[in-house]
Design a protein around this motif. Structure first.
Motif, mmCIF file in Angstrom:
data_model
loop_
_atom_site.group_PDB
_atom_site.id
_atom_site.type_symbol
_atom_site.label_atom_id
_atom_site.label_comp_id
_atom_site.label_asym_id
_atom_site.label_seq_id
_atom_site.Cartn_x
_atom_site.Cartn_y
_atom_site.Cartn_z
ATOM 1 N N GLY A 30 0.795 -1.218 0.000
ATOM 2 C CA GLY A 30 0.000 0.000 0.000
ATOM 3 C C GLY A 30 0.828 1.268 0.000
ATOM 4 O O GLY A 30 0.454 2.254 -0.648
ATOM 5 N N LEU A 31 1.943 1.270 0.711
ATOM 6 C CA LEU A 31 2.732 2.502 0.827
ATOM 7 C C LEU A 31 3.767 2.665 -0.286
ATOM 8 O O LEU A 31 4.057 3.778 -0.701
ATOM 9 C CB LEU A 31 3.432 2.546 2.186
ATOM 10 C CG LEU A 31 2.504 2.700 3.395
ATOM 11 C CD1 LEU A 31 3.311 2.749 4.686
ATOM 12 C CD2 LEU A 31 1.627 3.938 3.273
ATOM 13 N N LEU A 32 4.325 1.565 -0.776
ATOM 14 C CA LEU A 32 5.287 1.678 -1.877
ATOM 15 C C LEU A 32 4.573 1.954 -3.180
ATOM 16 O O LEU A 32 4.926 2.868 -3.930
ATOM 17 C CB LEU A 32 6.119 0.405 -1.969
ATOM 18 C CG LEU A 32 7.153 0.353 -3.097
ATOM 19 C CD1 LEU A 32 8.175 1.480 -2.951
ATOM 20 C CD2 LEU A 32 7.858 -1.009 -3.128
ATOM 21 N N GLY A 33 3.548 1.186 -3.469
ATOM 22 C CA GLY A 33 2.783 1.388 -4.689
ATOM 23 C C GLY A 33 3.567 1.014 -5.933
ATOM 24 O O GLY A 33 4.722 0.583 -5.874
ATOM 25 N N GLU A 34 2.933 1.202 -7.073
ATOM 26 C CA GLU A 34 3.565 0.876 -8.346
ATOM 27 C C GLU A 34 4.596 1.931 -8.717
ATOM 28 O O GLU A 34 4.447 3.111 -8.400
ATOM 29 C CB GLU A 34 2.509 0.762 -9.438
ATOM 30 C CG GLU A 34 1.545 -0.384 -9.224
ATOM 31 C CD GLU A 34 0.537 -0.533 -10.349
ATOM 32 O OE1 GLU A 34 0.522 0.330 -11.255
ATOM 33 O OE2 GLU A 34 -0.236 -1.512 -10.321
ATOM 34 N N GLY A 35 5.653 1.494 -9.383
ATOM 35 C CA GLY A 35 6.692 2.420 -9.807
ATOM 36 C C GLY A 35 7.708 1.714 -10.673
ATOM 37 O O GLY A 35 7.512 0.561 -11.080
ATOM 38 N N SER A 36 8.799 2.407 -10.957
ATOM 39 C CA SER A 36 9.857 1.825 -11.779
ATOM 40 C C SER A 36 11.200 2.329 -11.275
ATOM 41 O O SER A 36 11.277 3.322 -10.552
ATOM 42 C CB SER A 36 9.668 2.196 -13.258
ATOM 43 O OG SER A 36 9.700 3.603 -13.424
ATOM 44 N N GLY A 37 12.245 1.631 -11.667
ATOM 45 C CA GLY A 37 13.585 1.970 -11.202
ATOM 46 C C GLY A 37 14.010 1.068 -10.058
ATOM 47 O O GLY A 37 13.273 0.176 -9.626
ATOM 48 N N VAL A 38 15.200 1.305 -9.572
ATOM 49 C CA VAL A 38 15.760 0.470 -8.511
ATOM 50 C C VAL A 38 15.056 0.760 -7.191
ATOM 51 O O VAL A 38 14.867 1.914 -6.805
ATOM 52 C CB VAL A 38 17.270 0.723 -8.363
ATOM 53 C CG1 VAL A 38 17.804 0.086 -7.074
ATOM 54 C CG2 VAL A 38 18.020 0.174 -9.569
ATOM 55 N N CYS A 39 14.672 -0.314 -6.512
ATOM 56 C CA CYS A 39 14.154 -0.238 -5.149
ATOM 57 C C CYS A 39 15.132 -0.988 -4.257
ATOM 58 O O CYS A 39 15.254 -2.209 -4.350
ATOM 59 C CB CYS A 39 12.762 -0.842 -5.060
ATOM 60 S SG CYS A 39 12.076 -0.835 -3.389
ATOM 61 N N LEU A 40 15.840 -0.265 -3.429
ATOM 62 C CA LEU A 40 16.858 -0.838 -2.556
ATOM 63 C C LEU A 40 16.214 -1.313 -1.264
ATOM 64 O O LEU A 40 15.570 -0.526 -0.564
ATOM 65 C CB LEU A 40 17.923 0.218 -2.255
ATOM 66 C CG LEU A 40 19.047 -0.193 -1.311
ATOM 67 C CD1 LEU A 40 19.934 -1.256 -1.959
ATOM 68 C CD2 LEU A 40 19.875 1.026 -0.920
ATOM 69 N N GLU A 41 16.398 -2.600 -0.933
ATOM 70 C CA GLU A 41 15.876 -3.113 0.327
ATOM 71 C C GLU A 41 17.012 -3.229 1.335
ATOM 72 O O GLU A 41 17.988 -3.951 1.114
ATOM 73 C CB GLU A 41 15.194 -4.469 0.162
ATOM 74 C CG GLU A 41 14.627 -4.958 1.497
ATOM 75 C CD GLU A 41 13.838 -6.240 1.431
ATOM 76 O OE1 GLU A 41 13.366 -6.685 2.491
ATOM 77 O OE2 GLU A 41 13.685 -6.800 0.318
ATOM 78 N N LEU A 42 16.875 -2.524 2.448
ATOM 79 C CA LEU A 42 17.865 -2.548 3.514
ATOM 80 C C LEU A 42 17.588 -3.726 4.440
ATOM 81 O O LEU A 42 16.455 -3.923 4.873
ATOM 82 C CB LEU A 42 17.802 -1.240 4.307
ATOM 83 C CG LEU A 42 17.907 0.048 3.493
ATOM 84 C CD1 LEU A 42 17.791 1.257 4.408
ATOM 85 C CD2 LEU A 42 19.212 0.093 2.701
ATOM 86 N N GLY A 43 18.634 -4.498 4.762
ATOM 87 C CA GLY A 43 18.409 -5.672 5.587
ATOM 88 C C GLY A 43 17.503 -6.661 4.893
ATOM 89 O O GLY A 43 16.525 -7.144 5.473
ATOM 90 N N CYS A 44 17.827 -6.987 3.659
ATOM 91 C CA CYS A 44 16.919 -7.792 2.828
ATOM 92 C C CYS A 44 16.799 -9.229 3.311
ATOM 93 O O CYS A 44 15.884 -9.938 2.902
ATOM 94 C CB CYS A 44 17.371 -7.771 1.374
ATOM 95 S SG CYS A 44 18.952 -8.618 1.069
ATOM 96 N N GLY A 45 17.708 -9.674 4.181
ATOM 97 C CA GLY A 45 17.624 -11.043 4.671
ATOM 98 C C GLY A 45 17.688 -12.052 3.558
ATOM 99 O O GLY A 45 18.575 -12.003 2.707
ATOM 100 N N THR A 46 16.721 -12.963 3.510
ATOM 101 C CA THR A 46 16.704 -13.998 2.471
ATOM 102 C C THR A 46 15.962 -13.556 1.210
ATOM 103 O O THR A 46 15.736 -14.354 0.313
ATOM 104 C CB THR A 46 16.078 -15.300 3.003
ATOM 105 O OG1 THR A 46 14.721 -15.054 3.375
ATOM 106 C CG2 THR A 46 16.855 -15.820 4.205
ATOM 107 N N GLY A 47 15.573 -12.291 1.154
ATOM 108 C CA GLY A 47 14.983 -11.743 -0.070
ATOM 109 C C GLY A 47 13.517 -12.047 -0.274
ATOM 110 O O GLY A 47 13.019 -12.009 -1.401
ATOM 111 N N VAL A 48 12.790 -12.300 0.807
ATOM 112 C CA VAL A 48 11.406 -12.749 0.656
ATOM 113 C C VAL A 48 10.465 -11.660 0.142
ATOM 114 O O VAL A 48 9.359 -11.972 -0.301
ATOM 115 C CB VAL A 48 10.861 -13.313 1.982
ATOM 116 C CG1 VAL A 48 11.619 -14.561 2.373
ATOM 117 C CG2 VAL A 48 10.909 -12.279 3.096
ATOM 118 N N HIS A 49 10.870 -10.398 0.191
ATOM 119 C CA HIS A 49 9.982 -9.331 -0.276
ATOM 120 C C HIS A 49 10.243 -8.953 -1.734
ATOM 121 O O HIS A 49 9.526 -8.117 -2.295
ATOM 122 C CB HIS A 49 10.153 -8.084 0.601
ATOM 123 C CG HIS A 49 9.929 -8.351 2.058
ATOM 124 N ND1 HIS A 49 10.948 -8.376 2.971
ATOM 125 C CD2 HIS A 49 8.802 -8.657 2.739
ATOM 126 C CE1 HIS A 49 10.464 -8.659 4.158
ATOM 127 N NE2 HIS A 49 9.171 -8.851 4.050
#
Length: 215
Positions: A30-49
């Motif tokens: 809901g908060l990120l929404g649709e978009g384009s370009g790089v989305c950097l995940e901090l503390g991505c862990g095993t990458g489940v998102h």
């Protein structure tokens, strides 16, 4: 992060499979929404998102300190082993940044927020999805599925392994707690402008999420 290296296989093979619902997914979508370009995940862990981020049109890239967790993540998204408080990324170069259920694992989270403000493009978005400061912590007992018992300790703000369950993560690696005002002030002090908020989870929220942009 050695503590997460030690539990990486358990996290991937047992803990995640035991979670029927990802408590942060609804708020992230809901908060990120649709978009384009790089989305950097901090503390991505095993990458489940990564799948959800990709579904919304973004290109997920993950950073984490734990080599054990990244060993599982590399099949899900491009990764780098890096400290979120010292990102190897140019100023004003990233379209979006997300941090999902990791802020309590980062004792230097306010330094991380300053890095977010530094690397975000002027039109970029940051989404923080974290355990709810008011209802999740060493002071909160969620053993009864119909209620949450909140004991004294909310205002203490500290690192602890105290937990109501031995089936989760806190009792294994510990977590840092910040009361709500301290956490929100950290966004403002880092130079971020808060745009929207969301809560998720029942019977009382498990997650508090916020969307922000760099000033």
């Amino acid at each position: 992060m050695a503590a997460y290296d030690e539990i990486a296989d358990w996290y991937e093979e047992e803990f995640l499979r035991a979670q029927p619902v990802n408590p942060g997914a609804e708020a992230l979508r809901g908060l990120l929404g649709e978009g384009s370009g790089v989305c950097l995940e901090l503390g991505c862990g095993t990458g489940v998102h990564a799948g959800l981020v990709r579904e919304l049109g973004w290109t997920p890239v993950g950073v984490d300190l734990s080599g054990g967790m990244l060993r599982h993540a590399r099949a899900r998204l491009p990764i780098a082993r890096a400290d979120a408080a010292r990102l190897p990324i140019r100023d004003s170069s990233v379209a979006a940044v997300v941090a999902v259920l990791v802020h309590t694992d980062m004792p230097a989270y306010f330094a991380v927020l300053r890095e977010v403000a530094r690397v975000l493009r002027p039109d970029g978005v940051f989404v923080h999805v974290g355990v709810h400061p008011c209802f999740c912590g060493g002071f909160a007992d969620r053993g009864d599925p119909a209620a949450v018992v909140v004991r004294p300790g909310y205002l203490d703000g500290h690192w602890t392994k105290e937990s109501w369950t031995d089936q989760g993560i806190r009792d294994k690696v510990g977590a840092t707690h910040w009361p709500l005002p301290e956490l929100l002030n950290g966004f403002l002090d880092a130079g971020l402008t808060l745009d929207r908020f969301a809560e998720a989870g029942t019977p009382l929220p498990i997650v508090l999420a916020a969307r922000a942009h760099a000033r």
